[in-house]
Design a protein around this motif. Structure first.
Motif, short mmCIF file in Angstrom:
data_model
loop_
_atom_site.label_atom_id
_atom_site.label_comp_id
_atom_site.label_asym_id
_atom_site.label_seq_id
_atom_site.Cartn_x
_atom_site.Cartn_y
_atom_site.Cartn_z
N SER A 339 0.83 -1.20 0.00
CA SER A 339 0.00 0.00 0.00
C SER A 339 0.87 1.25 0.00
O SER A 339 0.58 2.24 -0.70
CB SER A 339 -0.92 -0.01 1.22
OG SER A 339 -1.70 1.16 1.28
N HIS A 340 1.94 1.23 0.80
CA HIS A 340 2.91 2.34 0.82
C HIS A 340 3.45 2.59 -0.58
O HIS A 340 3.58 3.75 -1.01
CB HIS A 340 4.03 1.96 1.78
CG HIS A 340 5.10 3.01 1.94
ND1 HIS A 340 6.07 3.24 0.99
CD2 HIS A 340 5.36 3.87 2.96
CE1 HIS A 340 6.87 4.20 1.41
NE2 HIS A 340 6.48 4.61 2.60
N GLN A 341 3.74 1.52 -1.30
CA GLN A 341 4.36 1.67 -2.62
C GLN A 341 3.37 2.11 -3.68
O GLN A 341 3.76 2.75 -4.65
CB GLN A 341 5.04 0.36 -3.02
CG GLN A 341 6.20 -0.02 -2.12
CD GLN A 341 7.18 1.12 -1.95
OE1 GLN A 341 7.06 1.94 -1.04
NE2 GLN A 341 8.15 1.21 -2.83
N ILE A 342 2.11 1.79 -3.52
CA ILE A 342 1.10 2.36 -4.42
C ILE A 342 1.06 3.88 -4.23
O ILE A 342 1.00 4.65 -5.19
CB ILE A 342 -0.29 1.74 -4.17
CG1 ILE A 342 -0.26 0.24 -4.53
CG2 ILE A 342 -1.35 2.46 -5.00
CD1 ILE A 342 -1.56 -0.47 -4.21
N GLY A 343 1.12 4.30 -2.97
CA GLY A 343 1.21 5.73 -2.69
C GLY A 343 2.46 6.34 -3.26
O GLY A 343 2.44 7.45 -3.82
N SER A 344 3.58 5.63 -3.15
CA SER A 344 4.84 6.11 -3.72
C SER A 344 4.73 6.27 -5.23
O SER A 344 5.20 7.27 -5.80
CB SER A 344 5.96 5.13 -3.39
OG SER A 344 6.13 4.98 -2.00
N PHE A 345 4.11 5.28 -5.88
CA PHE A 345 3.90 5.35 -7.33
C PHE A 345 3.12 6.61 -7.69
O PHE A 345 3.51 7.36 -8.59
CB PHE A 345 3.14 4.10 -7.79
CG PHE A 345 2.79 4.10 -9.26
CD1 PHE A 345 3.61 3.48 -10.18
CD2 PHE A 345 1.63 4.72 -9.72
CE1 PHE A 345 3.29 3.47 -11.53
CE2 PHE A 345 1.31 4.73 -11.06
CZ PHE A 345 2.15 4.10 -11.98
N MET A 346 2.03 6.85 -6.97
CA MET A 346 1.21 8.01 -7.28
C MET A 346 1.96 9.31 -7.02
O MET A 346 1.87 10.26 -7.81
CB MET A 346 -0.07 7.96 -6.45
CG MET A 346 -0.99 6.80 -6.77
SD MET A 346 -1.52 6.77 -8.50
CE MET A 346 -2.42 8.31 -8.58
N GLY A 347 2.70 9.37 -5.92
CA GLY A 347 3.40 10.60 -5.58
C GLY A 347 4.47 10.97 -6.59
O GLY A 347 4.55 12.11 -7.06
N VAL A 348 5.32 10.00 -6.94
CA VAL A 348 6.42 10.31 -7.84
C VAL A 348 5.92 10.52 -9.27
O VAL A 348 6.40 11.39 -10.00
CB VAL A 348 7.50 9.21 -7.77
CG1 VAL A 348 7.04 7.91 -8.41
CG2 VAL A 348 8.80 9.68 -8.41
N TRP A 349 4.93 9.73 -9.69
CA TRP A 349 4.42 9.85 -11.06
C TRP A 349 3.62 11.14 -11.24
O TRP A 349 3.81 11.87 -12.21
CB TRP A 349 3.56 8.65 -11.41
CG TRP A 349 2.89 8.76 -12.75
CD1 TRP A 349 3.51 8.79 -13.97
CD2 TRP A 349 1.50 8.89 -12.99
NE1 TRP A 349 2.56 8.92 -14.97
CE2 TRP A 349 1.33 8.98 -14.40
CE3 TRP A 349 0.38 8.91 -12.17
CZ2 TRP A 349 0.07 9.11 -14.97
CZ3 TRP A 349 -0.88 9.04 -12.75
CH2 TRP A 349 -1.02 9.14 -14.14
N LEU A 350 2.73 11.43 -10.28
CA LEU A 350 1.95 12.67 -10.38
C LEU A 350 2.87 13.89 -10.33
O LEU A 350 2.60 14.90 -11.00
CB LEU A 350 0.92 12.75 -9.25
CG LEU A 350 -0.40 12.03 -9.46
CD1 LEU A 350 -1.29 12.21 -8.23
CD2 LEU A 350 -1.12 12.53 -10.71
#
Length: 398
Positions: A339-350
């Motif tokens: 779940s942390h890494q899904i958030g990481s994906f969204m943060g860095v990509w956005l």
């Protein structure tokens, strides 16, 4: 216990220390390859997603067979990924090496695997503290490695510096032998639950889902800041050295923050610690955006965020261990970390996407603030009491 803590801390220092400096390569690589920032950000977003997905499998394997094999495989993948990061000439190749390979490597060389060993080898009354020590080591790695990586880029160039780091991460292999477990420990506590039963129990438990939701926000905030803040500062006229020092300060002060969070987790409710951390992050980011941007304001922000940076890690993982026990801790920790890494994906990509579309990071900063408030409220509802199990029912299901 001392050997486990020492070797685990050194492995996390090296593995997390290398990854925390990846933002320093954003401009050198995109300029050399003539790529957009979104291309670089997408590769790191894939890295975080790969880390989360593979982390579940790595946790299962570490719970069943012990951490040694997982750590060795992770170290080899890390070296291959860094070499590929230096050699890739297309965004697709860069996403496969920097993203998929390095993400898989981090899954096998960081917290989920290390915390599983700690959970099985450290008494419950010292477990949160021990997890704080390991998290503090990862923070010290950031403080130590980010300036080293900046120096390597300056002296060797961005490509050769990645080759040097590829050799450095292979030091994880001899350190992994210090985490070799006896079979009784490596296999966890047999006879209580199967992997599937443990997973079903956790996913059906509301507090596990709340911890996952909070960890999503953690990933969004820290990876967006870690990757994009160097470019944000440079866009506002500050020198690259300011960004390097800021990232190093985050690592230095996070040594204090993670250790304190782990120690406090032995005495205070972990949900209260987590709620405070997330709310304090939102306040810190808001003040940072509202004040004039100067090197001094950057350093103060870095110090404050450093105290809050990975301090969510010990109380979150200690809460999982307290609720569900340690037999499947690496696997359950892997799911929370996914779940942390899904958030990481969204943060860095956005961050990369919205910058390319708007020419500014402002929208993502304010999203991070709003998410922090939500995470604080969510974690207040976590029930930390050990889950009640009907042992005959579990045995019958088995």
């Amino acid at each position: 216990m001392t050997q486990v803590l020492l070797c685990g801390a050194l492995i996390v220092t090296l593995s997390m220390g290398v990854r925390h400096g990846f933002g320093l390569w954003l401009q050198p690589i995109t300029q050399a390859r003539d790529w957009s920032r979104e291309s670089f950000a997408l590769a790191l977003a894939v890295q975080n997603l790969s880390w989360g997905l593979v982390g579940i499998v790595a946790g299962m394997l570490a719970d069943r067979y012990g951490a040694l094999r997982v750590l060795i495989a992770g170290a080899v993948l890390y070296a291959l990924g860094l070499w590929g990061m230096a050699q890739s000439t297309t965004p697709l190749g860069f996403a496969l090496t920097t993203g998929v390979l390095i993400g898989a490597a981090q899954a096998g060389t960081t917290y989920a695997v290390i915390y599983g060993v700690i959970g099985r080898n450290v008494p419950p009354e010292r477990r949160s503290w021990a997890m704080g020590v390991a998290a503090a080591a990862g923070s010290f790695g950031q403080f130590l490695m980010v300036p080293v990586e900046g120096w390597l880029i300056t002296t060797l160039g961005w490509q050769r510096s990645l080759w040097a780091l590829a050799l450095a991460v292979l030091l994880i292999i001899p350190l992994a032998w210090g985490l070799r477990e006896r079979r009784a420990h490596a296999g966890g506590v047999r006879g209580e639950q199967s992997i599937l039963q443990a997973l079903r129990e956790a996913l059906a438990y509301p507090s596990f889902r709340l911890l996952m939701a909070g960890y999503f926000v953690c990933g969004f905030q820290v990876v967006f800041i870690g990757v994009h803040m160097p470019s944000y500062l440079k866009d506002h006229g500050l020198s690259p050295q300011v960004a390097s020092y800021a990232l190093a300060l985050i690592g230095l002060f996070n040594v204090l923050g993670t250790y304190a969070a782990g120690a406090l987790g032995q005495r205070l409710a972990k949900r209260h610690i987590l709620a405070f951390i997330y709310l304090a992050r939102s306040v810190a980011i808001s003040v940072f955006l509202l004040l004039p941007l100067t090197p001094a304001s950057v350093y103060v922000f870095a110090a404050v965020m450093g105290v809050l940076w990975l301090s969510t890690v010990p109380p979150t993982n200690a809460a999982v261990a307290q609720i569900f026990g340690v037999a499947h801790l690496s696997m359950l920790g892997g799911f929370v970390f996914f779940s942390h890494q899904i958030g990481s994906f969204m943060g860095v990509w956005l961050g990369g996407l919205l910058y390319d579309r708007t020419g500014s990071y402002d929208i993502v900063w304010w999203i991070a603030i709003a998410l922090g408030i939500v995470a604080a409220l969510v974690n207040l509802r976590v029930n930390e009491q050990p889950i009640r199990r009907s042992l005959p029912r579990v045995q019958a299901a088995a």
